[in-house]
Write a protein that holds these residues in place. Structure first.
Motif, PDB file in Angstrom:
ATOM      1  N   GLN A  63     -13.155  -6.393 -12.443  1.00  0.00           N
ATOM      2  CA  GLN A  63     -12.610  -5.496 -13.047  1.00  0.00           C
ATOM      3  C   GLN A  63     -11.060  -5.553 -12.330  1.00  0.00           C
ATOM      4  N   CYS A  64     -10.139  -5.390 -13.146  1.00  0.00           N
ATOM      5  CA  CYS A  64      -8.785  -5.073 -12.681  1.00  0.00           C
ATOM      6  C   CYS A  64      -8.075  -3.977 -13.550  1.00  0.00           C
ATOM      7  N   SER A  65      -7.153  -3.516 -12.961  1.00  0.00           N
ATOM      8  CA  SER A  65      -6.166  -2.555 -13.513  1.00  0.00           C
ATOM      9  C   SER A  65      -4.869  -2.344 -12.593  1.00  0.00           C
ATOM     10  N   PRO A  66      -3.585  -1.905 -13.348  1.00  0.00           N
ATOM     11  CA  PRO A  66      -2.592  -1.308 -12.621  1.00  0.00           C
ATOM     12  C   PRO A  66      -2.939  -0.126 -12.228  1.00  0.00           C
ATOM     13  N   VAL A  67      -2.562   0.618 -11.337  1.00  0.00           N
ATOM     14  CA  VAL A  67      -2.854   2.101 -10.825  1.00  0.00           C
ATOM     15  C   VAL A  67      -1.821   2.737 -10.220  1.00  0.00           C
ATOM     16  N   VAL A  68      -1.703   3.890 -10.462  1.00  0.00           N
ATOM     17  CA  VAL A  68      -0.353   4.542  -9.627  1.00  0.00           C
ATOM     18  C   VAL A  68      -1.165   5.618  -8.874  1.00  0.00           C
ATOM     19  N   TYR A  69      -0.911   5.211  -7.549  1.00  0.00           N
ATOM     20  CA  TYR A  69      -1.516   6.261  -6.571  1.00  0.00           C
ATOM     21  C   TYR A  69      -0.589   7.345  -6.192  1.00  0.00           C
ATOM     22  N   ASN A 129       4.301  -3.763  -5.037  1.00  0.00           N
ATOM     23  CA  ASN A 129       5.585  -4.101  -4.861  1.00  0.00           C
ATOM     24  C   ASN A 129       6.187  -3.950  -3.696  1.00  0.00           C
ATOM     25  N   PRO A 130       6.886  -4.693  -2.973  1.00  0.00           N
ATOM     26  CA  PRO A 130       7.499  -4.381  -1.519  1.00  0.00           C
ATOM     27  C   PRO A 130       8.476  -2.819  -1.826  1.00  0.00           C
ATOM     28  N   GLN A 131       8.966  -2.672  -2.738  1.00  0.00           N
ATOM     29  CA  GLN A 131       9.721  -1.379  -2.731  1.00  0.00           C
ATOM     30  C   GLN A 131       8.790  -0.085  -2.930  1.00  0.00           C
ATOM     31  N   GLU A 132       7.438  -0.507  -3.312  1.00  0.00           N
ATOM     32  CA  GLU A 132       6.456   0.836  -3.499  1.00  0.00           C
ATOM     33  C   GLU A 132       5.857   1.237  -2.296  1.00  0.00           C
ATOM     34  N   ALA A 133       5.699   0.216  -1.388  1.00  0.00           N
ATOM     35  CA  ALA A 133       4.963   0.724  -0.024  1.00  0.00           C
ATOM     36  C   ALA A 133       5.224  -0.524   0.879  1.00  0.00           C
ATOM     37  N   ASP A 134       5.676   0.103   2.114  1.00  0.00           N
ATOM     38  CA  ASP A 134       6.230  -0.709   3.274  1.00  0.00           C
ATOM     39  C   ASP A 134       4.908  -1.581   3.845  1.00  0.00           C
ATOM     40  N   ALA A 135       5.270  -2.392   4.853  1.00  0.00           N
ATOM     41  CA  ALA A 135       3.891  -3.095   5.166  1.00  0.00           C
ATOM     42  C   ALA A 135       3.072  -2.301   6.156  1.00  0.00           C
ATOM     43  N   GLN A 136       3.352  -1.283   6.934  1.00  0.00           N
ATOM     44  CA  GLN A 136       2.588  -0.281   7.675  1.00  0.00           C
ATOM     45  C   GLN A 136       1.696   0.619   6.561  1.00  0.00           C
ATOM     46  N   LYS A 137       2.247   1.033   5.719  1.00  0.00           N
ATOM     47  CA  LYS A 137       1.516   1.923   4.601  1.00  0.00           C
ATOM     48  C   LYS A 137       0.420   0.756   3.968  1.00  0.00           C
ATOM     49  N   GLN A 138       0.692  -0.344   3.494  1.00  0.00           N
ATOM     50  CA  GLN A 138      -0.096  -1.382   3.067  1.00  0.00           C
ATOM     51  C   GLN A 138      -1.237  -1.815   4.054  1.00  0.00           C
ATOM     52  N   ALA A 139      -0.752  -2.044   5.284  1.00  0.00           N
ATOM     53  CA  ALA A 139      -1.767  -2.302   6.371  1.00  0.00           C
ATOM     54  C   ALA A 139      -2.872  -1.195   6.652  1.00  0.00           C
ATOM     55  N   GLU A 140      -2.429   0.170   6.576  1.00  0.00           N
ATOM     56  CA  GLU A 140      -3.421   1.321   6.601  1.00  0.00           C
ATOM     57  C   GLU A 140      -4.157   1.438   5.482  1.00  0.00           C
ATOM     58  N   PHE A 141      -3.749   1.352   4.299  1.00  0.00           N
ATOM     59  CA  PHE A 141      -4.381   1.230   3.147  1.00  0.00           C
ATOM     60  C   PHE A 141      -5.423   0.245   2.973  1.00  0.00           C
ATOM     61  N   GLN A 142      -5.007  -0.968   3.459  1.00  0.00           N
ATOM     62  CA  GLN A 142      -6.194  -2.182   3.649  1.00  0.00           C
ATOM     63  C   GLN A 142      -7.297  -1.761   4.698  1.00  0.00           C
ATOM     64  N   LYS A 152       4.930   9.384  -2.329  1.00  0.00           N
ATOM     65  CA  LYS A 152       5.696   8.955  -3.573  1.00  0.00           C
ATOM     66  C   LYS A 152       4.550   8.453  -4.537  1.00  0.00           C
ATOM     67  N   PRO A 153       4.532   8.625  -5.792  1.00  0.00           N
ATOM     68  CA  PRO A 153       3.797   7.719  -6.740  1.00  0.00           C
ATOM     69  C   PRO A 153       3.893   6.263  -6.463  1.00  0.00           C
ATOM     70  N   THR A 154       2.806   5.672  -6.351  1.00  0.00           N
ATOM     71  CA  THR A 154       3.093   4.423  -5.681  1.00  0.00           C
ATOM     72  C   THR A 154       2.258   3.524  -6.687  1.00  0.00           C
ATOM     73  N   ARG A 155       3.007   2.607  -7.285  1.00  0.00           N
ATOM     74  CA  ARG A 155       2.263   1.479  -8.399  1.00  0.00           C
ATOM     75  C   ARG A 155       1.471   0.276  -7.451  1.00  0.00           C
ATOM     76  N   ALA A 156       0.522  -0.131  -7.889  1.00  0.00           N
ATOM     77  CA  ALA A 156      -0.276  -1.254  -7.305  1.00  0.00           C
ATOM     78  C   ALA A 156      -1.224  -1.717  -8.369  1.00  0.00           C
ATOM     79  N   PHE A 157      -1.408  -3.086  -8.321  1.00  0.00           N
ATOM     80  CA  PHE A 157      -2.360  -3.581  -9.145  1.00  0.00           C
ATOM     81  C   PHE A 157      -3.883  -3.812  -8.187  1.00  0.00           C
TER      82      PHE A 157
END
Length: 156
Positions: free
Chosen positions: A148-154, A113-126, A89-94
């Motif tokens: 440089q920083c930005s909000p992003v929607v993956y 945001n915890p509602q955007e991506a669970d811990a497993q998804k975040q760990a794999e992204f990292q 799903k579209p996933t917001r991050a910073f």
């Protein structure tokens, strides 16, 4: 080609670089460590800033930075797809990148945001991001290390 990443650039405070490459999964996780935003911000100058005297890139160079930053995020999207990573799903991050003067990525901090991506998804992204920053760079150089920083929607 369909865009995989939407972004909005924001101005940021100052930043700096050391030779270590590191991905940190949350701003809170970075607090109190050598990767805290406060420490990094003291070392890296802001790529863009509403006060042009505090920015690394001014005038037409800001547009070049925007294009290079968008290209970097699109390369990240390709890297994730090539490694079988899907968002579902579209996933917001910073994002917060700290670049060496030659455009290599020294540090990358992100926050979901915890509602955007669970811990497993975040760990794999990292994990995939740690691979990405070893081989990719921003197609811009500067006289000093910068951030440089930005909000992003993956999106998939």
């Amino acid at each position: 080609m369909r865009k995989t990443i939407l972004l909005l650039l924001l101005s940021v405070g100052a930043f700096s670089v050391t030779q270590a490459q590191k991905v940190v999964s949350s701003f809170r996780q970075a607090e109190g460590t050598a990767y805290s935003m406060q420490l990094l911000d003291a070392q890296y100058k802001s790529a863009v800033h509403e006060d042009s005297t505090l920015a690394v890139f001014t005038g037409p160079d800001q547009q070049k930075l925007v294009a290079a930053y968008q290209q970097l995020l699109q390369e990240l999207g390709r890297h994730l797809r090539q490694n079988g990573f899907t968002w579902g799903k579209p996933t917001r991050a910073f994002n917060r990148f700290y670049f060496n003067a030659d455009g290599t990525i020294d540090y990358y901090l992100f926050n979901f945001n915890p509602q955007e991506a669970d811990a497993q998804k975040q760990a794999e992204f990292q994990r995939l991001m740690a691979e990405f920053i070893k081989t990719h760079r921003l197609a811009m150089e500067a006289p000093v290390p910068f951030s440089q920083c930005s909000p992003v929607v993956y999106k998939d």
